[in-house]
Design an enzyme around this catalytic site. Structure first.
Site, PDB file in Angstrom:
ATOM      1  N   GLN A  82       0.901 -28.013 -27.160  1.00 65.77           N
ATOM      2  CA  GLN A  82       0.399 -26.638 -27.274  1.00 65.77           C
ATOM      3  C   GLN A  82       1.559 -25.649 -27.148  1.00 65.77           C
ATOM      4  OE1 GLN A  82      -2.943 -25.832 -27.940  1.00 65.77           O
ATOM      5  NE2 GLN A  82      -2.066 -23.812 -28.259  1.00 65.77           N
ATOM      6  N   LYS A 136     -10.050 -27.990 -27.790  1.00 64.14           N
ATOM      7  CA  LYS A 136      -9.623 -29.153 -28.583  1.00 64.14           C
ATOM      8  C   LYS A 136     -10.127 -30.440 -27.934  1.00 64.14           C
ATOM      9  CE  LYS A 136      -5.669 -26.698 -30.437  1.00 64.14           C
ATOM     10  NZ  LYS A 136      -4.281 -26.312 -30.314  1.00 64.14           N
ATOM     11  N   ASP A 179      -0.562 -31.893 -36.219  1.00 65.67           N
ATOM     12  CA  ASP A 179      -0.431 -30.451 -36.489  1.00 65.67           C
ATOM     13  C   ASP A 179       0.246 -30.217 -37.837  1.00 65.67           C
ATOM     14  OD1 ASP A 179      -1.507 -28.551 -34.873  1.00 65.67           O
ATOM     15  OD2 ASP A 179       0.102 -28.592 -33.380  1.00 65.67           O
TER      16      ASP A 179
END
Ligand code: NAP
Length: 303
Positions: free
Chosen positions: A98, A54, A121
């Site tokens: 995460q 990422k 997200d």
């Protein structure tokens, strides 16, 4: 006739080039760049590799990227304080925590602490609600479903009036993609059916699908005879079915990955189909980048 293979790798490259060009243009005109922070708690090897990818992608696109690694012992209180810090930081437009988090931390509490306008997200209940309402309300669609819809659009598959069958009802794939496909608007306007483990006749539903989206996590669940000739098949499943020596480094073993669809047989029936790997997989991080750019544009009120 063999199906068109929908390459997530190729679509990813096209989208990343578009994002990089837009970032460059906005930087020149407005002197700002998208800022993304990834918060990693502990050293779970899979999480480390996801976060690294990422950050690498954000860097390639000219983002301001921050990799904030925390000890596995961090308290829930300190993690919440860290999120609060990034919520208030104007150089950060997207916050990604995460998952999974260590057991002593309440994941839900942490995800809900992220400012919904920085929730790239798309998992915050506010963004889930916005997605449900649809239209102008939507800020961030969750990344994997957003990637699926983008692949369908870019493949030129007609979605309006199409029978879409989604196998799986998880909060991260099945439910959001089903919701997105039934909204009014481009790349949607479909008639949607969602099937799961309690569905009586899975095969009968799949056979009706003009667009079949499979996110069950069961290798080879969808049989070729369940596929309507010419259908678009999106296989989200990523299943490790064994190991093999790496092509680059034969001394090293790598996972053999299979999807939820019997790809070799299905590609002889479908009109278009995603492979595993190289299909939906590469789209998730790509859409995270797109959401971060969007977040910056919302914050800076750039059209
Ligand atoms: P999940 O939370 O385990 O949900 C699986 C869903 O499939 C559940 O709704 C389950 O039904 C349904 N299901 C399981 N077995 C079934 C069967 N035999 N018949 C009918 N329905 C069945 O999984 P997920 O997180 O959505 O992920 C699904 C797959 O996609 C996994 O392989 C995952 O690795 C992959 N994935 C890939 C990406 C990516 O490529 N970027 C991202 C996310 C997920 P019930 O609700 O009734 O249990």
């Amino acid at each position: 006739m063999s199906a068109k293979i929908i390459s997530g790798t190729e679509i990813r490259e096209a989208i990343l080039e578009e994002i990089a060009a837009e970032v460059k243009e906005i930087k020149e005109k407005h002197s700002i760049v998208p800022g993304l922070v990834t918060i990693l708690v502990g050293e779970n090897p899979a999480s480390v590799s996801y976060v690294t990818l990422k950050i690498k992608t954000a860097h390639r696109l000219g983002f301001h990227e921050v990799q904030d690694n925390q000890s596995p012992d961090i308290s829930e209180e300190d993690l919440l304080a860290l999120i609060d810090k990034y919520n208030k930081d104007d150089s950060i437009h997207g916050i990604l925590v995460q998952l999974p988090l260590p057991k002593h931390i309440d994941e839900k509490k942490v995800l809900n602490a992220i400012d919904p306008d920085k929730d790239v997200d798309g998992f915050h209940p506010v963004n889930v609600g916005r997605l449900m309402i649809g239209g102008d309300e939507v800020k961030f669609a969750p990344c994997t479903p957003a990637g699926i819809q983008e692949m369908i659009i870019r493949t030129g598959v007609e979605t309006s009036g199409a029978e879409v069958v989604v196998v799986g009802r998880s909060n991260i794939v099945g439910k959001p993609i089903a919701n997105m496909m039934l909204q009014k608007g481009p790349g949607a306007n479909s008639t949607v059916t969602v099937v799961h483990t309690r569905t009586k006749d899975l095969a009968a539903h799949c056979k009706r699908a003009d667009i079949l989206i499979v996110a069950a996590g069961v290798p080879g669940l969808v049989k070729p005879e369940w596929i309507k000739p010419g259908a678009c098949v999106i296989d989200v499943g990523v299943n490790r079915v064994g190991e093999k020596p790496s092509a680059k480094d034969p001394g090293k073993m790598v996972a053999i990955l299979r999807g939820d669809v019997d790809f070799d047989a299905a590609k002889e029936i479908a009109g278009s189909i995603t492979p595993v790997p190289g299909g939906v997989g590469p789209m998730t991080i790509t859409m995270l980048m797109k959401n971060t750019l969007k977040a910056m544009k919302f914050a800076a009120e750039i059209q």
